[in-house]
Scaffold this motif. Structure first.
Motif, PDB file in Angstrom:
ATOM      1  N   HIS A 116      -4.316  -5.689   5.651  1.00  0.00           N
ATOM      2  CA  HIS A 116      -4.915  -5.802   4.320  1.00  0.00           C
ATOM      3  C   HIS A 116      -4.511  -7.077   3.586  1.00  0.00           C
ATOM      4  O   HIS A 116      -3.423  -7.613   3.780  1.00  0.00           O
ATOM      5  N   ILE A 117      -5.405  -7.533   2.708  1.00  0.00           N
ATOM      6  CA  ILE A 117      -5.054  -8.599   1.785  1.00  0.00           C
ATOM      7  C   ILE A 117      -4.146  -8.030   0.687  1.00  0.00           C
ATOM      8  O   ILE A 117      -3.884  -6.835   0.636  1.00  0.00           O
ATOM      9  N   PHE A 118      -3.650  -8.891  -0.176  1.00  0.00           N
ATOM     10  CA  PHE A 118      -2.781  -8.465  -1.274  1.00  0.00           C
ATOM     11  C   PHE A 118      -3.495  -7.445  -2.159  1.00  0.00           C
ATOM     12  O   PHE A 118      -4.675  -7.596  -2.482  1.00  0.00           O
ATOM     13  N   LYS A 119      -2.783  -6.401  -2.534  1.00  0.00           N
ATOM     14  CA  LYS A 119      -3.355  -5.359  -3.395  1.00  0.00           C
ATOM     15  C   LYS A 119      -2.291  -4.924  -4.385  1.00  0.00           C
ATOM     16  O   LYS A 119      -1.457  -4.074  -4.092  1.00  0.00           O
ATOM     17  N   LYS A 120      -2.330  -5.493  -5.580  1.00  0.00           N
ATOM     18  CA  LYS A 120      -1.242  -5.374  -6.553  1.00  0.00           C
ATOM     19  C   LYS A 120      -0.845  -3.931  -6.830  1.00  0.00           C
ATOM     20  O   LYS A 120       0.335  -3.603  -6.882  1.00  0.00           O
ATOM     21  N   GLY A 121      -1.801  -3.052  -6.995  1.00  0.00           N
ATOM     22  CA  GLY A 121      -1.479  -1.681  -7.364  1.00  0.00           C
ATOM     23  C   GLY A 121      -0.886  -0.845  -6.257  1.00  0.00           C
ATOM     24  O   GLY A 121      -0.450   0.283  -6.507  1.00  0.00           O
ATOM     25  N   MET A 122      -0.847  -1.377  -5.030  1.00  0.00           N
ATOM     26  CA  MET A 122      -0.345  -0.594  -3.896  1.00  0.00           C
ATOM     27  C   MET A 122       0.695  -1.375  -3.084  1.00  0.00           C
ATOM     28  O   MET A 122       0.776  -1.248  -1.870  1.00  0.00           O
ATOM     29  N   GLU A 123       1.474  -2.170  -3.794  1.00  0.00           N
ATOM     30  CA  GLU A 123       2.549  -2.896  -3.133  1.00  0.00           C
ATOM     31  C   GLU A 123       3.884  -2.189  -3.373  1.00  0.00           C
ATOM     32  O   GLU A 123       4.074  -1.601  -4.444  1.00  0.00           O
ATOM     33  N   PRO A 124       4.827  -2.210  -2.401  1.00  0.00           N
ATOM     34  CA  PRO A 124       4.836  -3.038  -1.183  1.00  0.00           C
ATOM     35  C   PRO A 124       4.211  -2.370   0.034  1.00  0.00           C
ATOM     36  O   PRO A 124       4.279  -2.921   1.130  1.00  0.00           O
ATOM     37  N   GLU A 125       3.584  -1.199  -0.142  1.00  0.00           N
ATOM     38  CA  GLU A 125       3.057  -0.478   1.017  1.00  0.00           C
ATOM     39  C   GLU A 125       2.009  -1.295   1.776  1.00  0.00           C
ATOM     40  O   GLU A 125       1.984  -1.300   3.018  1.00  0.00           O
ATOM     41  N   ILE A 126       1.130  -1.992   1.038  1.00  0.00           N
ATOM     42  CA  ILE A 126       0.102  -2.795   1.706  1.00  0.00           C
ATOM     43  C   ILE A 126       0.739  -3.943   2.475  1.00  0.00           C
ATOM     44  O   ILE A 126       0.390  -4.217   3.627  1.00  0.00           O
ATOM     45  N   ARG A 127       1.677  -4.624   1.854  1.00  0.00           N
ATOM     46  CA  ARG A 127       2.369  -5.721   2.548  1.00  0.00           C
ATOM     47  C   ARG A 127       3.042  -5.219   3.827  1.00  0.00           C
ATOM     48  O   ARG A 127       3.034  -5.899   4.862  1.00  0.00           O
ATOM     49  N   ASN A 128       3.608  -4.031   3.768  1.00  0.00           N
ATOM     50  CA  ASN A 128       4.375  -3.506   4.897  1.00  0.00           C
ATOM     51  C   ASN A 128       3.508  -3.013   6.051  1.00  0.00           C
ATOM     52  O   ASN A 128       4.047  -2.682   7.121  1.00  0.00           O
ATOM     53  N   GLU A 129       2.198  -2.969   5.876  1.00  0.00           N
ATOM     54  CA  GLU A 129       1.340  -2.576   6.987  1.00  0.00           C
ATOM     55  C   GLU A 129       1.525  -3.504   8.191  1.00  0.00           C
ATOM     56  O   GLU A 129       1.392  -3.080   9.342  1.00  0.00           O
ATOM     57  N   ARG A 130       1.850  -4.749   7.922  1.00  0.00           N
ATOM     58  CA  ARG A 130       2.012  -5.700   9.027  1.00  0.00           C
ATOM     59  C   ARG A 130       3.214  -5.359   9.907  1.00  0.00           C
ATOM     60  O   ARG A 130       3.299  -5.835  11.042  1.00  0.00           O
TER      61      ARG A 130
END
Length: 321
Positions: free
Chosen positions: A164-178
């Motif tokens: 996923h691209i950056f998604k402010k309301g769902m961080e750090p979960e989105i960042r951690n998908e990688r």
């Protein structure tokens, strides 16, 4: 300030790409001049960058469409909405939109998966909390494996997966998908490659590269995504990335869409049907053509009052009256 941001973006994104692709040795060559198909599979954040990728591919081949880009995208549809992550069975979006493209064996097919792990862990906001969340990292890796295996069994010759691209309301979960993608890639899956890190560049450009909702990329954001995907598939094929692609991205960053105000903050926009329709306006000329529109045909016809295949500003402003 903007020049510093551009420099920071280039440095951070180059490092992010190297990290995502580390340890991969590829013998693929998708740029040998033979016809191929790139199928983009993703959700609403991928409505526009595939068209820009097509433009770059055509320029690379001196104006010829050697590689055709086709979109299998649907809003609010990450991996867990394309397939059942428990059983591995495809869901309706897969069978209706993705499978028909995969079954076309007239040319070798490579899937470019701009994906997300939302709903894999339960609720949409559930996810990988930190690098120490080994259970969810493994669960996400298993979901990615099921997804890649299903793509290949349905006809994909190769798969490139990015998160996923950056998604402010769902961080750090989105960042951690990688972290799940990296864990999956350690198994050295056959004909599967790690795609570009688009989280880093989009996080550096938030909210300038996003629409008024601050979630979906605008023209600038889509241009950034297209560049990093273009660079990724070239590098997998062992090719150099032409300087003009980065120059196109830099130009888009230095000339943000009108939606971004002079101080870099987003102007607030309405949330009506007309605003949602304009998300399909890839070249941001205030009109939406059939080629740009990624929704159902009946929705397009509802706005296209004169039936000319183009929804203009007048039709958008009078919609629903």
């Amino acid at each position: 300030m903007r020049q510093k941001l551009v420099c920071l973006l280039f440095c951070a994104s180059a490092l992010g790409f190297m990290n995502s692709a580390a340890g991969q040795e590829s013998h693929a060559d998708w740029f040998d001049g033979k016809p191929r198909t790139f199928i983009v599979n993703g959700y609403s954040t991928s409505f526009h960058w595939p068209e820009m990728l097509q433009r770059k591919l055509n320029r690379y081949f001196d104006g010829k469409q050697v590689i055709e880009v086709k979109s299998a995208t649907q809003g609010t549809t990450p991996i867990a909405k394309w397939m059942n992550v428990e059983s591995g069975q495809p869901l309706r979006p897969w069978t209706n939109k993705l499978r028909p493209l995969l079954k076309d064996d007239s040319k070798p097919t490579i899937v470019l998966a701009q994906q997300s792990l939302q709903w894999v862990f339960g609720g949409r906001a559930d996810g990988i909390r930190s690098e120490d969340d080994a259970v969810n990292i493994r669960k996400g890796a298993d979901a990615i494996k099921q997804y890649a295996d299903l793509l290949k069994s349905d006809g994909a010759d190769a798969v490139v997966i990015a998160m996923h691209i950056f998604k402010k309301g769902m961080e750090p979960e989105i960042r951690n998908e990688r972290l799940s993608l990296a864990a999956f890639m350690k198994s050295n899956p056959t004909d599967v490659h790690a795609g570009p890190d688009v989280w880093t560049p989009t996080s550096k450009l938030w909210p300038q590269a996003f629409q008024a909702d601050k979630v979906h990329p605008n023209g600038m954001g889509a241009e950034v995504m297209a560049h990093y995907w273009f660079a990724a598939v070239l590098k997998i094929s062992g090719k150099e990335v032409p300087s003009w692609s980065e120059e196109e991205m830099k130009s888009a960053m230095e000339n943000p869409p009108a939606l971004a105000s002079a101080d870099g903050r987003q102007r607030r926009g309405g949330g009506g049907m007309a605003d949602r329709m304009l998300r399909h306006d890839a070249n941001e000329d205030g009109k939406v053509t059939k080629a740009e529109f990624r929704g159902p045909a009946q929705a397009f016809s509802r706005f296209d009052k004169n039936g000319d295949g183009v929804i203009d500003k007048k039709e958008l402003t009078t919609a629903g009256r």
